[in-house]
Design an enzyme around this catalytic site. Structure first.
Site, PDB file in Angstrom:
ATOM      1  N   SER A   1      -6.391   4.702   8.605  1.00 54.24           N
ATOM      2  CA  SER A   1      -7.059   4.407   7.339  1.00 54.24           C
ATOM      3  C   SER A   1      -6.368   3.226   6.651  1.00 54.24           C
ATOM      4  CB  SER A   1      -7.003   5.661   6.452  1.00 54.24           C
ATOM      5  OG  SER A   1      -7.316   5.351   5.125  1.00 54.24           O
TER       6      SER A   1
ATOM      7  N   ARG B   1     -12.530  13.061   4.237  1.00 55.35           N
ATOM      8  CA  ARG B   1     -11.209  13.699   4.357  1.00 55.35           C
ATOM      9  C   ARG B   1     -10.748  14.254   3.015  1.00 55.35           C
ATOM     10  NH1 ARG B   1      -7.780   9.149   5.749  1.00 55.35           N
ATOM     11  NH2 ARG B   1      -6.061  10.606   5.807  1.00 55.35           N
TER      12      ARG B   1
ATOM     13  N   HIS C   1       0.865  -1.187   0.000  1.00 52.24           N
ATOM     14  CA  HIS C   1       0.000   0.000   0.000  1.00 52.24           C
ATOM     15  C   HIS C   1       0.897   1.231   0.000  1.00 52.24           C
ATOM     16  CE1 HIS C   1      -4.193   1.407   0.692  1.00 52.24           C
ATOM     17  NE2 HIS C   1      -3.578   2.504   1.143  1.00 52.24           N
TER      18      HIS C   1
ATOM     19  N   LYS D   1      -7.753  -1.060   6.785  1.00 55.77           N
ATOM     20  CA  LYS D   1      -8.005  -1.801   5.527  1.00 55.77           C
ATOM     21  C   LYS D   1      -7.119  -3.038   5.453  1.00 55.77           C
ATOM     22  CE  LYS D   1      -7.470   1.754   2.493  1.00 55.77           C
ATOM     23  NZ  LYS D   1      -7.645   2.999   3.212  1.00 55.77           N
TER      24      LYS D   1
ATOM     25  N   ASP E   1     -13.823   3.459   7.152  1.00 53.36           N
ATOM     26  CA  ASP E   1     -12.816   4.080   6.277  1.00 53.36           C
ATOM     27  C   ASP E   1     -13.463   4.561   4.981  1.00 53.36           C
ATOM     28  OD1 ASP E   1     -10.059   4.856   5.706  1.00 53.36           O
ATOM     29  OD2 ASP E   1     -10.182   3.386   4.095  1.00 53.36           O
TER      30      ASP E   1
HETATM   31  N1  URA Z   1      -4.013   5.753   1.731  1.00 49.76           N
HETATM   32  C1  URA Z   1      -5.063   5.387   2.511  1.00 49.76           C
HETATM   33  O1  URA Z   1      -5.600   4.290   2.367  1.00 49.76           O
HETATM   34  N2  URA Z   1      -5.483   6.238   3.427  1.00 49.76           N
HETATM   35  C2  URA Z   1      -4.922   7.444   3.636  1.00 49.76           C
HETATM   36  O2  URA Z   1      -5.362   8.142   4.509  1.00 49.76           O
HETATM   37  C3  URA Z   1      -3.830   7.825   2.819  1.00 49.76           C
HETATM   38  C4  URA Z   1      -3.391   6.951   1.864  1.00 49.76           C
END
Ligand code: URA
Length: 438
Positions: free
Chosen positions: A183, A168, A82, A187, A161
């Site tokens: 966040s 956001r 990620h 996930k 999220d």
């Molecule tokens: N990626 C995410 O999943 N969340 C964030 O807040 C920033 C980048």
């Protein structure tokens, strides 16, 4: 408890209890607490931060807002990657099939465009028919058959999220270490990966502008993730210039297809960051002993063509039309098009990533309001990048907008993104640091 008191406490810099955090987040998910109160709270978090205990409580509350995907019965290892967000950052679309091709399964839960940065789901949505909201059963079937599956947050999986992310995006509350940490890790915990490779970006096009801020975010991710039992490798990478040559939803899918087809033609910055991340996925998946061997294995695997076949298989698995996708390459563009040309004879010092990303949002790649739809056709193709020598009038960018007005607003911003230098600029170090908890 009242939401207004929780907002006030955070505004005054107090530490919130786990109960207060769950009250706010769970109340938001069930619709008892409105967007405007959560937006005010998120801004207070941006300004005053959170302690590690608050960050852990937020991450766990967000995770518990939905179902965790159970990967029992599917053979691992499960490793995901990620990014904290960048401009032209499309490595996920290359890494997921590459990981699958070396025998590492990637259960990927991704996000949409956030602020001035692009989103994997918006890119995939540009493929006709492709579904980015999978049920748990569909996610499992695709992961088992192809080696990777990509989905977004749904009303069942990390719904907190899903809501917070969209809020956001349009309330200037993305740039916060605890909010980003919660966040990402909520996930990643929900999707079921055992190990994570995190690409923490720093620089003008990242949410963390300098390496020190980037390292603070990297630390927060490692510490919170380690407490949740994850093995993690973080690479701190440079995001001062867009990664690769394409910025835009379909444009980036196309650039990934090009890379998967012939990796030797991949723009050098995109190739380097992709291989560095892939090598760490190979290490965490137990396929190689170290990153050097991982780089070799991943380069050989890319050359074999297997990742490209797996990418196309995944497109079909997730409802996409492979034939149409292939026919769209090079042709699926907005009719609203313009060029940006060099203003002088000089070297390009860099194409500023933030200005490019901001212009891309205006062009239609991202959103200004949560209800906005993105354009699959909008974006920017960079013909020259940092360290290239150019002559006045050379073509630097081709730009596609969702309409004429977007194009007219974005062009001056893109022109301002070009920084010239009289002498050759120094080569950028793309991977600055590595943090390991494995
Ligand atoms: N990626 C995410 O999943 N969340 C964030 O807040 C920033 C980048």
């Amino acid at each position: 408890m009242r939401a207004v008191d929780i907002i006030m406490d955070k505004r005054l810099g107090k530490e919130l209890s786990r109960e207060a955090i769950s009250f706010l987040i769970n109340g938001y998910v069930v619709g008892n607490i409105p967007d405007y109160q959560v937006a005010a709270w998120a801004m207070a978090v941006c300004l005053n931060g959170m302690t590690p205990a608050e960050t852990a409580a937020l991450t766990e509350t967000m995770l518990a807002s939905g179902t965790r995907i159970n990967l029992n019965g599917i053979e691992g290892p499960f490793v995901d990657k990620h990014s904290t967000g960048g401009v032209g950052d499309k490595t996920s679309l290359i890494l997921a099939p590459l990981a699958a091709a070396i025998g590492v399964r990637d259960p990927m839960m991704a996000g949409r465009a956030l602020g001035h940065t692009g989103g994997t789901l918006d890119k995939l949505d540009a493929i006709p028919g492709y579904r980015t909201q999978l049920t748990v059963a569909e996610f499992r079937t695709t992961l088992a058959s192809t080696g990777f599956a990509i989905t977004g947050q749904t009303k069942d999986i990390v719904p907190a999220d899903r809501l917070l992310y969209a809020l956001r995006d349009v309330t200037a509350t993305v740039e916060s270490v605890p909010l980003i940490t919660a966040s990402i890790l909520s996930k990643k915990a929900a999707e079921g990966a055992d190990a994570l490779v995190l690409d923490v970006k720093y620089g003008s096009g990242a949410f963390m502008k300098d390496p020190l801020e980037g390292e603070t975010l990297a630390r927060s991710l490692v510490d919170t993730g380690a407490a949740m039992g994850k093995r993690i490798i973080v690479l701190l990478t440079d995001m001062n210039e867009p990664l690769g040559n394409m910025v835009g939803n379909f444009l980036e899918v196309e650039e990934c297809l090009d890379c998967l087809e012939d990796f030797s033609k991949t723009p050098p910055d995109l190739a380097e960051v992709t291989l560095e991340l892939a090598a760490r996925m190979a290490v965490l998946g137990g396929k190689v002993a170290n990153a050097d061997d991982g780089r070799v294995l991943c380069a050989e695997t890319l050359a074999s063509g297997k990742p490209l076949s797996l990418f196309l298989k995944n497109v079909a698995d997730q409802g996409g039309n492979v034939k149409q996708l292939c026919a769209m390459r090079g042709a699926y563009r907005s009719p609203f098009v313009a060029s940006v040309r060099a203003a002088q004879d000089a070297y390009i010092a860099r194409i500023d990533a933030w200005k490019t990303g901001h212009a891309a949002v205006i062009l239609g790649v991202g959103r200004n309001r949560a209800s906005d739809t993105v354009s699959p056709l909008a974006g920017v193709q960079l013909h020259k990048k940092g360290r290239d020598m150019v002559h006045k009038g050379d073509l630097l960018m081709t730009v596609w907008g969702k309409d004429e007005a977007a194009l007219a607003t974005a062009i001056p911003q893109l022109e301002a993104a070009i920084e010239y230098a009289p002498t050759p600029p120094a080569k950028r170090t793309l991977v600055l640091k590595e943090l390991v908890h494995a």
